[in-house]
Design an enzyme around this catalytic site. Structure first.
Site, PDB file in Angstrom:
ATOM      1  N   GLU A 247       0.889  -1.175   0.000  1.00 35.25           N
ATOM      2  CA  GLU A 247       0.000   0.000   0.000  1.00 35.25           C
ATOM      3  C   GLU A 247       0.915   1.208   0.000  1.00 35.25           C
ATOM      4  O   GLU A 247       1.555   1.517   1.003  1.00 35.25           O
ATOM      5  CB  GLU A 247      -0.915  -0.027   1.222  1.00 35.25           C
ATOM      6  CG  GLU A 247      -2.060   0.967   1.132  1.00 35.25           C
ATOM      7  CD  GLU A 247      -1.765   2.265   1.857  1.00 35.25           C
ATOM      8  OE1 GLU A 247      -1.427   3.239   1.150  1.00 35.25           O
ATOM      9  OE2 GLU A 247      -1.861   2.301   3.082  1.00 35.25           O
ATOM     10  N   CYS A 281      -2.102   9.023   3.251  1.00 37.76           N
ATOM     11  CA  CYS A 281      -1.875   8.569   1.876  1.00 37.76           C
ATOM     12  C   CYS A 281      -3.079   8.805   0.982  1.00 37.76           C
ATOM     13  O   CYS A 281      -2.941   8.935  -0.235  1.00 37.76           O
ATOM     14  CB  CYS A 281      -1.467   7.108   1.862  1.00 37.76           C
ATOM     15  SG  CYS A 281      -2.632   6.011   2.685  1.00 37.76           S
TER      16      CYS A 281
END
Length: 475
Positions: A247, A281
């Site tokens: 990720e 993020c």
């Protein structure tokens, strides 16, 4: 707090001679010292995880479910304690920190429920005297890496899914927020899981990753962090064909069409953008606004950004805390400097808050930067919003997909045809329309292109920690 390693069911100091100071980003004060792990410590963590895996993998799904639920229950009772640790180590405002701990607990709760639902299947045979089944088995020992920006959520997401699948785990959380991860370890320790089922090691990232990736006893690597590091880990993992989930970074676009309530969307956009000082993020960053409402949106967004109260994360009135470290502060200062030098308009912020003692930077708004400006290409991972206009949806979609990232995207419109096109044409692992939430415990979360590989969260996230076995039995 006494910072330590957590290896083979024991809290202890690392055997390296290197000491690391955990810093409060709001005050620059030292919160404690962490003695780094050594190669020998890491090998011990791997071996203890391997032995624990042999026990845990044979534990029934029902019993795994009950034990994982106990983690969630204890975490719910300690929201305030863990949240304060997040605020001290990361600088996230206390209200946001409490929401993070709540979500982390929900991840264990969700995983406990799904542990009972790891179903196989029967495949109709060609021969009536044959039986064909597919079963899912835990992949084995997992090596996990997480960053500092979501110090409760990211470890919780990885640990909960691994345990639900029947795996053991060697976790390397960020040293910068070590205390938060250790709070999770304390809960696991109290609940009498097999010793070594969950290990936490802190130390030199390259040394730890090399050992974990090269170990033939480690079956899987799961990483959350920068794209460049993720690619390096993928290369290391490929040498032993380890299973891998990544990720990685993003640079999330937000398409805002002409039919929205401008003030409502602008107000909510500011809240979402400057959450955790933009160090998320999935943080919305590239706001693409229809030209007919562009001036109005910019005015309202800028006004709301200027009203954000920046200060100590422990102050109940604070809406945005500091950047985590001096590296992020320097990176943000450089991006703003570059934008100024290339003539971009900065309608809010654009400066360090010198009156505050820590790594504080004002919520910043950059309007209509040309494509030469660095922040158009580099994820700021900080309190910078970019506001740009578009004429047609084709233009907006082209800009949204321009970068090699595809983690999260957002759009706001009531036009059904626009919604259909945006849903189908944006290149992103997550698309949130008329909402700012990119992930939940029950939904799969992962990126495309340079934003990642594989999935976390939801049923799909648990399946990443499983391997498939086909069984054929002839009578």
């Amino acid at each position: 707090m006494q910072y330590s390693q957590y290896i083979s069911g024991k809290f202890r100091q690392g055997s390296s001679e290197i000491n690391y100071e955990v810093i409060n980003p709001s005050t620059s004060e030292i919160l404690g010292t962490l003695q780094f792990t050594s190669a020998q410590d890491i090998q011990e963590a791997i071996q203890s995880a391997l032995q624990a895996y042999k026990v845990w993998a044979k534990t029934s799904a029902y019993d795994r479910s009950v034990k994982i639920r106990q983690i969630a229950n204890l975490m719910y009772t300690r929201v305030d304690v863990i949240a304060e640790k997040i605020s001290l180590e990361l600088g996230k405002p206390l209200a946001e920190a409490k929401k993070e701990v709540q979500t982390a607990a929900e991840m264990f709760e969700w995983a406990s429920e799904e542990a009972r639902r790891i179903y196989g299947k029967t495949i109709a045979p060609r021969n009536p005297n044959m039986k064909q089944t597919v079963v899912y088995e835990p992949v084995g020992v997992v090596a996990a890496f997480s960053g500092w920006n979501a110090p409760a959520i990211t470890p919780a997401r990885k640990i909960s899914a691994a345990l639900a699948a029947g795996c053991s785990i060697v976790m390397k959380p960020s040293e910068e927020t070590a205390g938060v991860a250790l709070k999770i370890a304390e809960i696991i320790h109290e609940l009498d899981f097999p010793k070594g089922l969950v290990n936490m090691v802190f130390g030199n990232p390259e040394e730890i990753s090399n050992i974990l990736c090269e170990s033939t006893d480690v079956a899987m690597i799961t990483f959350t962090g920068a794209t460049s590091i993720g690619k390096s880990l993928a290369e290391k993992a490929s040498k032993h064909l380890k299973k891998l989930t990544l990720e990685l970074g993003g640079h999330a676009p937000v398409i805002i069409c002409e039919d929205v309530d401008v003030d409502k969307v602008a107000r909510a956009a500011v809240v979402s953008k400057y959450r955790n000082a933009g160090q998320v993020c999935t943080s919305p960053t590239r706001f693409l606004i229809h030209e007919s409402i562009f001036a109005d949106f910019c005015e309202k967004f800028t006004a709301h950004a200027k009203q954000i109260k920046v200060g100590s994360p422990l102050d109940g009135q604070t809406q945005m805390g500091p950047l985590k470290n001096s590296r992020r502060l320097a990176a943000i200062e450089q991006l703003v400097k570059n934008a100024r030098e290339l003539g971009a308009e900065i309608s809010a912020g654009g400066e360090r808050l010198e009156k505050l003692p820590g790594n504080f930077y004002a919520p910043t708004v950059i309007i209509q930067p040309n494509l030469d400006v660095d922040v158009n290409h580099i994820e700021p991972f900080g309190p910078i919003a970019i506001l740009k206009s578009f004429t047609s949806l084709d233009e907006a979609l082209q800009e949204a997909n321009r970068l090699p990232f595809g983690l999260a995207s957002y759009a706001f419109t009531q036009n059904f045809q626009y919604i259909q096109r945006i849903s189908n044409e944006i290149e992103s692992g997550v698309i949130s329309i008329n909402d700012w939430q990119a992930s939940l415990p029950e939904t799969p979360f992962g990126g495309v292109k340079d934003s990642g590989l594989g999935t976390e969260g939801g049923v799909e996230g648990i399946h990443e920690f499983l391997k498939i076995k086909t069984v054929r039995i002839a009578s």
